[in-house]
Design an enzyme around this catalytic site. Sequence first.
Site, PDB file in Angstrom:
ATOM      1  N   SER A   1       1.938   7.025   1.483  1.00 25.04           N
ATOM      2  CA  SER A   1       1.169   5.807   1.689  1.00 25.04           C
ATOM      3  C   SER A   1      -0.066   6.039   2.554  1.00 25.04           C
ATOM      4  O   SER A   1      -0.371   7.157   2.934  1.00 25.04           O
ATOM      5  CB  SER A   1       2.096   4.761   2.320  1.00 25.04           C
ATOM      6  OG  SER A   1       1.511   3.481   2.252  1.00 25.04           O
TER       7      SER A   1
ATOM      8  N   ASP B   1       0.825  -1.212   0.000  1.00 25.42           N
ATOM      9  CA  ASP B   1       0.000   0.000   0.000  1.00 25.42           C
ATOM     10  C   ASP B   1       0.858   1.262   0.000  1.00 25.42           C
ATOM     11  O   ASP B   1       1.061   1.873   1.025  1.00 25.42           O
ATOM     12  CB  ASP B   1      -0.922   0.020   1.225  1.00 25.42           C
ATOM     13  CG  ASP B   1      -0.156   0.008   2.540  1.00 25.42           C
ATOM     14  OD1 ASP B   1      -0.453   0.855   3.387  1.00 25.42           O
ATOM     15  OD2 ASP B   1       0.738  -0.811   2.709  1.00 25.42           O
ATOM     16  N   THR B   2       1.343   1.673  -1.142  1.00 22.28           N
ATOM     17  CA  THR B   2       2.221   2.838  -1.217  1.00 22.28           C
ATOM     18  C   THR B   2       2.310   3.294  -2.663  1.00 22.28           C
ATOM     19  O   THR B   2       1.981   2.546  -3.582  1.00 22.28           O
ATOM     20  CB  THR B   2       3.635   2.489  -0.684  1.00 22.28           C
ATOM     21  OG1 THR B   2       3.525   2.039   0.669  1.00 22.28           O
ATOM     22  CG2 THR B   2       4.593   3.643  -0.723  1.00 22.28           C
ATOM     23  N   SER B   3       2.777   4.533  -2.883  1.00 22.03           N
ATOM     24  CA  SER B   3       3.136   4.995  -4.211  1.00 22.03           C
ATOM     25  C   SER B   3       4.369   5.876  -4.091  1.00 22.03           C
ATOM     26  O   SER B   3       4.918   6.049  -3.001  1.00 22.03           O
ATOM     27  CB  SER B   3       1.977   5.748  -4.873  1.00 22.03           C
ATOM     28  OG  SER B   3       2.224   5.930  -6.256  1.00 22.03           O
TER      29      SER B   3
ATOM     30  N   PRO C   1       6.891   1.616  -4.216  1.00 23.23           N
ATOM     31  CA  PRO C   1       6.010   0.988  -3.235  1.00 23.23           C
ATOM     32  C   PRO C   1       6.448  -0.449  -2.990  1.00 23.23           C
ATOM     33  O   PRO C   1       7.386  -0.933  -3.620  1.00 23.23           O
ATOM     34  CB  PRO C   1       4.643   1.043  -3.920  1.00 23.23           C
ATOM     35  CG  PRO C   1       4.954   1.021  -5.378  1.00 23.23           C
ATOM     36  CD  PRO C   1       6.266   1.760  -5.531  1.00 23.23           C
TER      37      PRO C   1
END
Length: 598
Positions: free
Chosen positions: A425, A406-408, A486
Amino acid sequence: MKRQAGSKGGKRGGGAIHTLTSWVPSTHRPTIMGTRGMVSSGHYLATLAGVRMLQQGGNAVDAGVAAGLCINVLHPDMTNLGGVAPIMIYLADKGEVVTIPGLGVWPQAASVGFFQEKAGGKIPLGVLRSVVPAAADAWITALDRYGTATFAQAAESAIELAEGGFPVFEFLHSQIEEYQGVLSRWPSTAEIFLPQGRPPAVGEVLVQRDLAHTLKRMAAAERGHHQERHAGLMAARDLFYRGDIAATIVRFCQEQGGLLTMEDLDRFQVGVEEPVKTDYRGYEVYCCGPWCQGPVLAQALNLLEGYDLTALGHNTLDYVHLLTEALKLVFADREQHYGDPRFIPVPIGGLLSKQYAQQRRELINPNQAWPEMPPPGQPGRVEGDAAAVLSRRRGPLGSSGPVPADTSYVCTVDSRGNAFSATFSDPISDTPIVPGLGITISSRGSQSWLDSAHPSSVQPGKRPRLTPNPAMVLKDGRPFMVFGTPGGDVQCQAMLQALLNIVEFGMDPQQAVEAPRFATFSFPNSFYPHRYYPGRLDVEGRFPGRVLAGLKARGHGVRKWADWDPAAGAVCAIVIDPETGVLKGGADPRRFSYALGW
């Protein structure tokens, strides 16, 4: 690009003979090149917003914040304005690298004892895992200290995307579909992301009016101080942390049984910190501090510097084995030593020393994998006989189960030589949307431990040990590479492989991020309940069968990822050619990342 043999065409216009040459890329996407500016991020619309900012005269920080705010809109399954946003910036006029932690703290009412007594010894989904939201402060702090744009200018594209909507893309659709059961439990979340009781289909327009309204309110607060940029930015910040937005966050959190108070938000500031760094074969590699997992990258490079990686060959059996065993040693140190240095004494100088790396290198067996997480080291103290250390095996921890992601990420470089790197995130699947605001309350408490002896235990005012960790590389004091990804515990592993692909094997950034990857999971996962998979090594399907067989023979618990599996991370990178100054951008096709420059 690889050139294919040309073919001669027929006679045209007066009998001239034309030679037709076709060019076939060696990658699935071309390396994007430019001389004036470059942006690479986790979504093409965010990348475009960053480029627009550069073209309007903004610097790398303005562009990075504009792109980051867009991804908070475009990737609610992965990021949030109420989440986390660690940032690293290179300031060309000072020749200096700084970090903005962008990570919230536990409420003053939180403790290990509270969770043991009131939550059944768990850190459950929902607002009990919420820490103070930090992303909004991080974006504003970056603009205030190092940018030139106003908040309204930086948020313009994000507001447009939230208010007018954007077409749902495949990755977002699949994430909402996967977590539909959780999202449906929270009416405020389901109203936005499960319209008509189902996930929006690919191509349907997703509108987030409450989020747009929140951003517009912050911009309006700023406009009340239009003659003084700093005062305007602080007004936008104060609305979020001391004003009506803060009150709405706290009221909803407490209604849901959470612990945040107005005092927790009022006293919070992300601040600015120095990065940690190491030298790898003449490259200065900068990472965020041990409040996150950033030093894993630096420690791994120190270990690997003692080997001739080029001679081993890219992604050969020996190469994959060596990197995996080195990473296991570093993750053992992460488990033992990393945490918020404002609360615990992290021996970061010892962990990053070359002497310590030489010591730990002795524990790598070139022919046999550690079957589980190795014992951690004790920097500053002689380890003694390597064989004796090898005999101190650590028993299984946690349990098996799915690995969250769950991240960018976004990176930018401008024509003045400034560089920006941010990994941000916090998804909609961990905590509910705050009604009327369109944001969640950071769920990063999930990266703490309910063990008072653990370096990342729950404590009031303490930061959890974070996985997001932007990075950059300098060469001869000037930016050479800006990169991140991510992927939770895969982040540092994917970043390490991409960096080595460039500095050891001469790949351009697009080749480097597309190359097949692998990742070990032989350590407790960073997310509660910290599941542990002794010996597990995930390898993308593009690896030759002989490599997989050899890894199994050496004791690795090999599992095959699908080709181009998003679980392998989604590295974005910009490389600055030290001789020509040409900017080269790479973006990982494993997700919806795109690079653009001019």
